[in-house]
Design a protein around this motif. Structure first.
Motif, PDB file in Angstrom:
ATOM      1  N   VAL A  11      35.032  24.051 -91.472  1.00 58.57           N
ATOM      2  CA  VAL A  11      33.570  24.088 -91.287  1.00 58.57           C
ATOM      3  C   VAL A  11      34.402  26.077 -90.661  1.00 58.57           C
ATOM      4  CG1 VAL A  11      31.846  23.785 -89.490  1.00 58.57           C
ATOM      5  CG2 VAL A  11      32.872  22.181 -90.939  1.00 58.57           C
ATOM      6  N   VAL A  12      33.523  26.649 -90.379  1.00 59.90           N
ATOM      7  CA  VAL A  12      33.806  28.004 -89.731  1.00 59.90           C
ATOM      8  C   VAL A  12      34.098  27.803 -88.189  1.00 59.90           C
ATOM      9  CG1 VAL A  12      32.883  29.717 -88.536  1.00 59.90           C
ATOM     10  CG2 VAL A  12      31.769  29.031 -90.615  1.00 59.90           C
ATOM     11  N   ALA A  13      34.416  26.544 -87.454  1.00 59.15           N
ATOM     12  CA  ALA A  13      34.925  26.249 -86.606  1.00 59.15           C
ATOM     13  C   ALA A  13      36.348  26.295 -86.343  1.00 59.15           C
ATOM     14  CB  ALA A  13      34.243  25.193 -85.488  1.00 59.15           C
ATOM     15  N   TYR A  45      41.790  19.063 -93.914  1.00 56.45           N
ATOM     16  CA  TYR A  45      41.819  17.322 -92.805  1.00 56.45           C
ATOM     17  C   TYR A  45      42.856  17.189 -91.316  1.00 56.45           C
ATOM     18  CZ  TYR A  45      42.901  12.802 -92.344  1.00 56.45           C
ATOM     19  OH  TYR A  45      42.532  10.766 -91.717  1.00 56.45           O
ATOM     20  N   THR A  46      44.307  18.151 -91.660  1.00 53.36           N
ATOM     21  CA  THR A  46      45.216  18.032 -90.373  1.00 53.36           C
ATOM     22  C   THR A  46      44.527  19.153 -89.426  1.00 53.36           C
ATOM     23  OG1 THR A  46      46.862  18.482 -92.026  1.00 53.36           O
ATOM     24  CG2 THR A  46      47.484  18.808 -90.122  1.00 53.36           C
ATOM     25  N   ALA A  47      43.668  20.089 -89.526  1.00 51.67           N
ATOM     26  CA  ALA A  47      42.996  20.790 -88.646  1.00 51.67           C
ATOM     27  C   ALA A  47      41.593  20.427 -88.386  1.00 51.67           C
ATOM     28  CB  ALA A  47      42.838  22.245 -89.380  1.00 51.67           C
ATOM     29  N   GLN A  48      40.882  18.971 -88.861  1.00 56.13           N
ATOM     30  CA  GLN A  48      40.265  18.728 -87.795  1.00 56.13           C
ATOM     31  C   GLN A  48      40.514  17.228 -87.551  1.00 56.13           C
ATOM     32  OE1 GLN A  48      37.992  16.268 -91.435  1.00 56.13           O
ATOM     33  NE2 GLN A  48      36.615  18.665 -91.565  1.00 56.13           N
ATOM     34  N   ASN A  49      41.632  16.806 -87.387  1.00 52.73           N
ATOM     35  CA  ASN A  49      42.397  15.721 -86.626  1.00 52.73           C
ATOM     36  C   ASN A  49      42.860  16.975 -85.667  1.00 52.73           C
ATOM     37  OD1 ASN A  49      41.844  13.176 -87.737  1.00 52.73           O
ATOM     38  ND2 ASN A  49      42.353  14.324 -89.459  1.00 52.73           N
ATOM     39  N   GLN A  57      33.679  15.617 -83.148  1.00 61.77           N
ATOM     40  CA  GLN A  57      33.934  14.573 -83.994  1.00 61.77           C
ATOM     41  C   GLN A  57      33.880  14.999 -85.413  1.00 61.77           C
ATOM     42  OE1 GLN A  57      35.503  11.445 -83.487  1.00 61.77           O
ATOM     43  NE2 GLN A  57      35.238  12.627 -81.043  1.00 61.77           N
ATOM     44  N   TYR A  58      35.281  15.253 -85.638  1.00 63.79           N
ATOM     45  CA  TYR A  58      35.088  15.763 -87.152  1.00 63.79           C
ATOM     46  C   TYR A  58      35.433  14.039 -88.305  1.00 63.79           C
ATOM     47  CZ  TYR A  58      35.000  20.875 -85.527  1.00 63.79           C
ATOM     48  OH  TYR A  58      34.739  21.902 -85.046  1.00 63.79           O
ATOM     49  N   ASN A  59      34.827  14.977 -89.167  1.00 65.16           N
ATOM     50  CA  ASN A  59      35.943  13.414 -89.503  1.00 65.16           C
ATOM     51  C   ASN A  59      35.804  13.825 -91.767  1.00 65.16           C
ATOM     52  OD1 ASN A  59      32.490  13.788 -90.699  1.00 65.16           O
ATOM     53  ND2 ASN A  59      32.378  11.762 -90.349  1.00 65.16           N
ATOM     54  N   TRP A  60      36.226  13.315 -92.511  1.00 68.30           N
ATOM     55  CA  TRP A  60      36.205  13.604 -93.864  1.00 68.30           C
ATOM     56  C   TRP A  60      34.946  12.814 -94.787  1.00 68.30           C
ATOM     57  CZ3 TRP A  60      38.893  16.516 -95.800  1.00 68.30           C
ATOM     58  CH2 TRP A  60      39.082  17.225 -96.880  1.00 68.30           C
ATOM     59  N   SER A  61      33.968  13.702 -94.576  1.00 67.45           N
ATOM     60  CA  SER A  61      32.315  13.754 -95.196  1.00 67.45           C
ATOM     61  C   SER A  61      32.538  12.914 -96.700  1.00 67.45           C
ATOM     62  CB  SER A  61      31.539  14.306 -94.566  1.00 67.45           C
ATOM     63  OG  SER A  61      32.293  15.812 -95.526  1.00 67.45           O
TER      64      SER A  61
END
Length: 76
Positions: A11-13, A45-49, A57-61
């Motif tokens: 995601v861009v963010a 995955y690491t950046a999202q967490n 809230q990010y998740n592994w979709s």
């Protein structure tokens, strides 16, 4: 190419943080044994967490799983 995979997965963010983690993998010789797709997915995955907060809230979709080919448990 690792950068193309990162751009497709994220995601861009979170892109700048993902690229930072991906670049850390590129300078470490121990990471040569891993597929670029696994490194890119792990960076996402690491950046999202790391960036997870109460507001965002990010998740592994399922979409990330589909495009990367990795489940959340494979990345941990």
């Amino acid at each position: 190419n690792l950068y193309i995979l990162v751009i497709l997965f994220c995601v861009v963010a979170v892109r700048d943080v993902v690229i930072y983690y991906a670049e850390l993998c590129l300078v470490s010789y121990e990471m040569v044994k891993f597929c670029p797709s696994l490194l890119a997915a792990s960076a996402v995955y690491t950046a999202q967490n790391v960036l997870k907060s109460e507001e965002r809230q990010y998740n592994w979709s399922k979409l990330l799983k589909h495009h990367s080919g990795y489940t959340e448990s494979q990345l941990m």
